[in-house]
Structure formats: structure tokens, C-alpha cells
Design a protein around this motif. Structure first.
Motif, short mmCIF file in Angstrom:
data_model
loop_
_atom_site.label_atom_id
_atom_site.label_comp_id
_atom_site.label_asym_id
_atom_site.label_seq_id
_atom_site.Cartn_x
_atom_site.Cartn_y
_atom_site.Cartn_z
N ALA A 105 1.14 -1.18 -0.09
CA ALA A 105 -0.12 -0.26 0.26
C ALA A 105 0.80 1.27 -0.15
N PHE A 106 1.93 1.28 1.06
CA PHE A 106 2.63 2.34 0.59
C PHE A 106 3.49 2.35 -0.60
N THR A 107 4.15 1.65 -1.39
CA THR A 107 4.52 1.69 -2.78
C THR A 107 3.45 2.41 -3.76
N PHE A 108 2.28 1.95 -3.87
CA PHE A 108 1.74 2.58 -4.06
C PHE A 108 0.58 4.00 -3.82
N GLY A 109 1.46 4.24 -3.11
CA GLY A 109 0.74 5.83 -2.64
C GLY A 109 2.02 6.72 -3.15
N ILE A 110 2.82 5.85 -2.90
CA ILE A 110 4.27 6.81 -3.49
C ILE A 110 4.50 6.61 -5.57
N ALA A 111 3.20 5.23 -5.91
CA ALA A 111 3.47 5.92 -7.00
C ALA A 111 2.06 7.07 -7.35
N MET A 112 0.49 6.77 -6.60
CA MET A 112 -0.58 7.92 -6.89
C MET A 112 0.41 8.95 -6.74
N PHE A 113 1.72 9.30 -5.77
CA PHE A 113 1.91 10.61 -5.32
C PHE A 113 2.61 11.33 -6.26
N ALA A 114 3.38 10.08 -7.43
CA ALA A 114 4.70 10.20 -8.23
C ALA A 114 3.17 11.11 -9.40
N ARG A 115 2.61 10.20 -10.10
CA ARG A 115 1.62 10.76 -11.08
C ARG A 115 0.79 11.50 -11.22
N GLY A 116 0.65 12.19 -9.53
CA GLY A 116 -0.68 13.83 -9.23
C GLY A 116 0.08 14.63 -9.92
N VAL A 117 1.57 14.34 -9.28
CA VAL A 117 2.54 15.70 -9.04
C VAL A 117 2.87 16.17 -11.13
N MET A 118 3.08 14.64 -11.14
CA MET A 118 3.57 14.76 -12.73
C MET A 118 1.87 15.73 -13.66
N LEU A 119 0.80 15.14 -13.03
CA LEU A 119 -0.34 15.51 -13.79
C LEU A 119 -0.51 16.84 -13.96
N THR A 120 -0.45 17.44 -12.60
CA THR A 120 -0.20 18.84 -11.91
C THR A 120 0.47 19.36 -13.21
N SER A 121 2.28 18.93 -13.26
CA SER A 121 2.63 20.12 -13.30
C SER A 121 2.68 20.05 -14.79
N VAL A 122 2.88 18.84 -15.43
CA VAL A 122 2.70 19.03 -17.07
C VAL A 122 1.64 18.52 -17.99
N GLY A 123 0.68 17.97 -17.02
CA GLY A 123 -0.20 17.99 -17.41
C GLY A 123 -1.37 16.20 -18.75
N PHE A 124 -2.05 16.96 -19.11
CA PHE A 124 -2.15 15.41 -20.28
C PHE A 124 -1.58 15.00 -21.52
N ASP A 125 -1.17 16.08 -21.84
CA ASP A 125 -0.41 16.04 -23.03
C ASP A 125 0.20 15.04 -23.58
N PRO A 126 0.38 14.37 -24.58
CA PRO A 126 0.98 13.25 -24.72
C PRO A 126 2.59 13.44 -25.33
N ARG A 127 3.72 13.53 -25.37
CA ARG A 127 5.30 13.69 -26.20
C ARG A 127 5.96 12.52 -25.97
N THR A 128 6.79 13.04 -26.64
CA THR A 128 7.80 12.10 -27.04
C THR A 128 9.42 12.25 -26.33
#
Lengths: 297, 343
Positions: A105-128
Motif C-alpha cells: 500500500a505504501f508503494t502504491f501511495g508513492i506511485a499515486m503521488f508521483a503520478r499526481g505531481v506529474m499530472l499537475t505540473s505537465v498536464g495530460f499532453d502526450p510527449r516523446t
């Protein structure tokens, strides 16, 4: 007609194997981190995603080609891994009931944190990840092999070989394997399990992030892509048997091939459904992995 | 072993009183607030019910499922499909259908995976949910990625009471089956020490399977109500992995394996997410927030918020569950602990 069909088949299999190499690269460290920490790290896909963004950042901010930046990515993420690992270790060895699931559950929380932070800072646009060092396509007997994918495959093979060399030909590697087999006995032999799991987690995070740069160069990605790669890594590791390093090689290449074959012959929409169907069947029939060397049950 | 605390009468009266106040508050809510707040509390009721159903398998049985959204989605799609023009089922008749379909699905998934270690179960349930999302995205009768709409029904109060009654029923089921019956003791015995439970004649696989099917059938009912409420469903709205994440986090934040934990967690988190949305207009920040919260709770407050309740010190929560002597299958026999053997 037959010749064209054959060519398509060979092309598909080769494409699949090339991608499978990258799956090996993201799964091998994950498998070992599981063996040593005894925790299924749900953040594995997020390391891929963060690595891919590190590749974008190196191009955009520093003007360094992401392929040349790979060693730096390894160092950065190994350092992050060194910070995260003691926390996972702390939860894993805590006095709570079911510490393994609490750690999960802890690593799951870290994963959600990383995803949320990245979504907030760079948005949903696809990149390469854009690289100029490797490009173009090689032709061998009518088979197309993009240099970039070949480079990714070679990277995967080399890093896997280095990793295996570390595991089987150094004293520290011996300690890692001993710890994966039995933590108590390993610590009785004088192995500092806490330090060792920190080291393994750091190598794993760095390796996975490097693979992420290459995956980001081959496929477009968003900040949401993490769970998808987590599931692919799970597929490989479950098929190999949780904790079995040798099986990862076979399973990773198999997954790449399966995915390519389904995409070409069944339809891209069905890839994930069929891949997960196969994963489920494997769990049903042979929970210890295809090579039957995992640590199940 | 099961030393029952002798509770002072005053505290029993106090908890009865607070329960009455809460019931009175919830039952009369639409009478004295506007539609906005009624909708928000509909959401609170739904999430409390969802988290409580997740708590059955995650908290009481000790098997963490990361695919519970699949059952919520099955319920939502069952209702939406059966209410399509041409079939025109009565809304209330669709709910048991969704529950049964979800239960059968849980049986199929749980049967092989619940025999294995918890990590496999977590992975398998997650894979199931992802695969289901993919399938729903591609096949025709679910409307693919476009989705389905249900006949509109604008009564906010209807949905509030439907959701509230469904969640209250879930709570009653959890209370009766897991806190006040032999089945509850069996489930907790499996969680606390599976080998010991088995040696006492409990069919552990069957008990786990029953708990899993129960925790799958209940969210399907809420999914059905949700589909009718939001009038338009697609894989992104009713099969998103975020829904499972929230069920897990709400149970953990409230208190794992505790009757009131999920309700407390759902209330606190749902209200704070609404507040965040209203003030910052961002839902991605919420993902980061609950992720960080999950990690912090696991690290520092494994009993969850119920740990702050005045009587919680005597409750058997995470901290007091029996610790399993864990060892990998390849390790040697039970004589691993030799600390007492020194001469």
C-alpha cells in the motif's frame, strides 16, 4: 503471397523481441527488489514515466541529447531510490500485522503521488523523448529494423548482462542472492540487509528510469502511463515467478512477442485484454511462474 | 485470548447518542440544505459504502484488492444496459442483477488467486480491472469508449436516499456478518493467522472466497445507482483505476478492519476533495494528495483516523493484529527463531 505473409510474421516477431528487451530491462531490477525487500513495488511504472520525463527535461532544459544523458538519469534515480528504500524497509519490517501488504500500500501511495505531481505540473499532453543520436531504419532482407529500437534492445541486453554479472560474480551480488533466498540466515552471516536492500532498490530505480528514457523515445507517453508499465512488469515477473531473475529474460521477450503478434493479427484494441487474460491463465495454471522457480504460496 | 473490554455505561450511551445524531442528520439532510450539498452528501454516502465493501476483503480478510472498481463498473453497466430503450427494466430490478454478475466474476477471479500469497491477489485483481476496462472499451454492447446513457431523472433527493439506504444496508450487512457472527470470527482468524485458522478446521480458501464475493457484490449495487444518477457512463467514469485507489485510501485513512473506519475516511476525504476542487479547480492535485496521504498513514498512523477516537486504545486494530511468522516457501522449518536456545 506466402512470402509476404512470412515476411510479416518475421517482421512482427523481430519487432516484438526488440520491445521485449526493454520489458526485460524494466522487470529485472523490479524482480530483484522484490526478492530482497519482499515487497511488490507498485511504483515500477512510475519510474519508467519519471525516467521518460527526465529524458524530455534533459533535451528541453539542458540541451543534452537524452541518449547521452542516460548515465546521469541512472545516477539521479539511484539517489532517489536510496531515499525511498529505507522508508519501504521500515514499513516492511514494522511490527504491524501483514507488513508486506502495508508496504505494498505504501508503494502504491508513492506511485499515486508521483503520478499526481506529474499530472499537475505537465498536464495530460502526450510527449516523446526526441533524440538525434540514433535515427533511421536498417533493412535486412526486407525486414525493417529501426535503429532506435535496436539501440533500446542493445541497451537492455547490456544492462541485463552487467546486472547478471554483478549478481553472479561479485561478493555483493552473492549477498544479494543470499538475502533474496533467506533474510534471516543472510543477516546471521553478517549481511546488512537494510543497506543491501537500499543498494538494490537504488540500482533498480536507476535501471528502470534509464529504460524509461528509451521507452519514451520509442513510444509517446503521458504522465498517466505508469500503471500500464507496472502491469507489464508484473506480467513479466509473475510469469517468470516472483523473484526469479533468469525467468525474467524469457518472460520479457515472450511478452514483447505476444504483444506484437496480437497487435498485428488480432487488433491493437485487444492487446491489453489478451495480455491480461494470459497473465490470469498463468496465475491459474502455474502460480510459481513458467520456470517454476519463484517463491509463491 | 478475546478479553472483552468492560465498557462503562456512560460511553455506551454516548456512542448510542452520537449514532442517533448522525442518523438524524443524514435522514433529514435534504429538508434543510440546498441541492448542492445534497449532491455532495450523496457522494459521501456512495464512497462510504464503497470503502466499507473494500474493507471486507482488505481490512477484515487482510487481502488487498486493487481491482474492486471492476465490480463497481459491472454494476453500473448492468443497470445502464438493462435500462436501455428496448429492454426498459425497472431501475430497482437491475441492482440485484449487477450484484449477482459481480459476485460470479469475483468467484471466478478469487478462486485461483486467493490460494496464493497476498501480492499475487493484488496483482491479479488489478490486472482483471485493467482487462475489463479494455474489453468494455472495445465491445459494442457497452457503447465502447463512448459509453452509454441512462434515462434521465432529475430528482436529487431520490438519489440521495437511494445511495444512503444502499450504503446503510451495506453497513448493516458488514456489521451483522463481520462483527456479530461466526463468519466474522472466521474471516478475522484467517487474516490474523491463516495456518492456525486452517488447523482449527476452518476452510480458509472458502472463507476468503466468501468475503471476496461479498465485497464484490455490494459495490455493484452502488455502481448501479451511480449509473442512474450520473445518467451517462463510460469506462473513464465508472471503471477508472482512481476509484479503487480511493476505496483503498479511504479505508486506510479511516481505519483498516474497523467498522467505522471507511465511513470516517470517506467523509473526510470526499469533503476535502470537493473543497480542493472548488477552490483550486484541479483534480490532479487530489491524486498527489491522496497518494502522499496514503504513504504517510502507512508510515505514521497505521490504525487510521479511528485511532484518535477516545475508546480506540482498546480496539483490535492493525497494530494489535497478530503478527504472522512470515517465511518464504523455500526457507527451513518452523525452528527459525532460536533466540531462546542459548545456554
Amino acid at each position: 503471397m506466402v512470402r509476404v505473409a512470412m515476411q510479416l510474421l518475421v517482421q512482427t516477431v523481430i519487432d516484438g523481441l526488440l520491445v521485449g528487451g526493454l520489458y526485460v530491462a524494466i522487470s529485472i531490477g523490479f524482480s530483484l527488489a522484490f526478492g530482497v525487500l519482499d515487497v511488490v513495488d507498485f511504483a515500477v511504472g512510475e519510474w519508467v514515466m519519471l525516467g521518460a520525463f527526465a529524458g524530455v527535461a534533459s533535451q528541453a532544459w539542458l540541451g543534452i541529447d537524452p541518449i547521452a544523458f542516460l548515465p546521469a538519469v541512472f545516477v539521479i534515480f539511484a539517489l532517489i531510490g536510496l531515499l525511498v528504500a529505507p522508508l519501504i524497509y521500515r514499513v516492511r519490517t514494522s511490527r504491524y500485522a501483514r507488513p508486506a501488504l502495508m508496504a505494498l500500500a505504501f508503494t502504491f501511495g508513492i506511485a499515486m503521488f508521483a503520478r499526481g505531481v506529474m499530472l499537475t505540473s505537465v498536464g495530460f499532453d502526450p510527449r516523446t523523448v526526441e533524440t538525434h543520436l540514433v535515427g533511421g531504419t536498417m533493412m535486412i532482407g526486407g525486414i525493417h529494423i529501426p535503429w532506435l529500437r535496436l539501440a533500446g534492445f542493445i541497451f537492455a541486453i547490456v544492462s541485463t548482462a552487467l546486472f547478471m554479472g554483478f549478481l553472479f560474480f561479485t561478493r555483493t551480488g552473492l549477498a544479494v542472492r543470499a538475502t533474496a533466498q533467506n533474510k534471516r540466515n543472510a543477516s546471521l552471516m553478517g549481511i546488512d540487509v537494510k543497506r543491501l536492500s537500499g543498494l538494490v532498490y537504488a540500482i533498480y530505480a536507476g535501471l528502470t528510469a534509464m529504460a524509461g528514457v528509451l521507452i519514451g523515445a520509442i513510444y509517446s507517453f503521458t504522465a498517466q502511463v505508469g500503471p500500464q508499465y507496472s502491469l507489464l512488469a508484473f506480467f513479466v515477473v509473475v510469469m517468470a515467478g516472483l523473484g526469479s531473475v533468469g525467468g525474467v529474460l524469457v518472460a520479457g521477450l515472450f511478452l514483447g512477442m505476444l504483444q506484437a503478434l496480437v497487435t498485428v493479427y488480432v487488433g491493437a484494441d485487444y492487446t491489453l485484454a489478451i495480455v491480461f487474460g494470459v497473465l490470469f491463465l498463468i496465475l491459474l495454471v502455474s502460480p510459481q511462474g513458467v520456470l517454476r522457480r519463484g517463491l509463491a504460496a | 485470548m478475546m478479553v472483552q473490554e468492560v465498557k462503562p455505561k456512560r460511553s455506551a450511551a454516548l456512542s448510542a447518542l452520537s449514532l442517533i445524531v448522525i442518523i438524524a442528520f443524514l435522514a433529514t439532510l435534504p429538508l434543510w440544505t440546498d441541492d448542492y450539498w445534497v449532491r455532495i452528501w450523496t457522494g459521501v454516502a456512495m464512497w462510504a459504502g464503497l470503502a466499507a465493501s473494500w474493507n471486507i476483503i482488505g481490512g477484515y480478510a487482510g487481502y488487498i484488492s486493487f481491482g474492486q472498481v471492476a465490480f463497481f463498473g459491472i454494476g453500473a453497466y448492468a443497470t445502464a444496459i438493462l435500462m436501455q430503450p428496448g429492454l426498459d427494466w425497472n431501475f430497482f430490478l437491475t441492482l440485484p442483477v449487477g450484484a449477482v454478475v459481480a459476485g460470479v466474476f469475483a468467484l471466478i477471479v478469487g478462486w485461483p488467486t486467493l490460494r496464493l500469497r497476498g501480492a499475487y491477489f493484488a496483482i491479479a485483481t488489478w490486472a482483471l480491472a485493467e482487462a475489463l476496462t479494455q474489453i468494455v472499451n472495445t465491445v459494442d454492447f457497452t457503447g465502447g469508449s463512448f459509453g452509454l446513457s441512462t434515462p434521465g431523472n432529475a430528482e436529487t433527493g431520490f438519489f440521495y436516499y437511494a445511495m444512503l439506504i444502499a450504503s446503510a444496508a451495506i453497513y448493516l450487512i458488514v456489521f451483522l456478518l463481520l462483527e456479530r457472527s461466526r463468519f466474522g470470527y472466521k474471516v478475522k482468524a484467517v487474516r490474523d493467522n491463516e495456518a492456525a485458522a486452517q488447523s482449527l478446521g476452518i476452510n480458509t480458501t472458502s472463507v476468503k472466497l466468501q468475503a471476496f464475493v461479498l465485497s464484490a457484490a455490494l459495490p455493484a449495487v452502488l455502481g448501479g445507482i451511480d449509473a442512474y444518477w450520473i445518467t451517462f457512463i463510460n469506462p473513464q467514469s465508472v471503471l477508472a483505476g482512481d476509484i479503487t485507489d480511493q476505496m483503498v485510501v479511504m479505508s486506510l485513512v479511516g481505519g483498516l478492519g474497523h467498522l467505522w473506519g471507511p465511513a470516517i475516511g470517506a467523509t473526510v476525504l470526499y469533503l476535502s476533495s470537493t473543497w480542493l476542487n472548488a477552490h483550486f479547480g484541479s483534480s490532479t492535485g487530489y491524486i498527489a494528495m491522496i497518494g502522499a496521504l496514503l504513504a504517510l498513514i502507512v508510515l505514521f498512523l497505521p490504525d487510521g483516523l479511528v485511532g484518535f477516537l477516545p475508546r480506540a486504545r482498546n480496539m483490535r486494530l492493525v497494530r494489535q493484529m497478530l503478527r504472522l511468522p512470515e517465511r518464504p516457501a523455500g526457507a527451513a522449518g518452523p525452528s527459525a527463531d532460536t533466540s531462546g536456545d542459548r545456554p
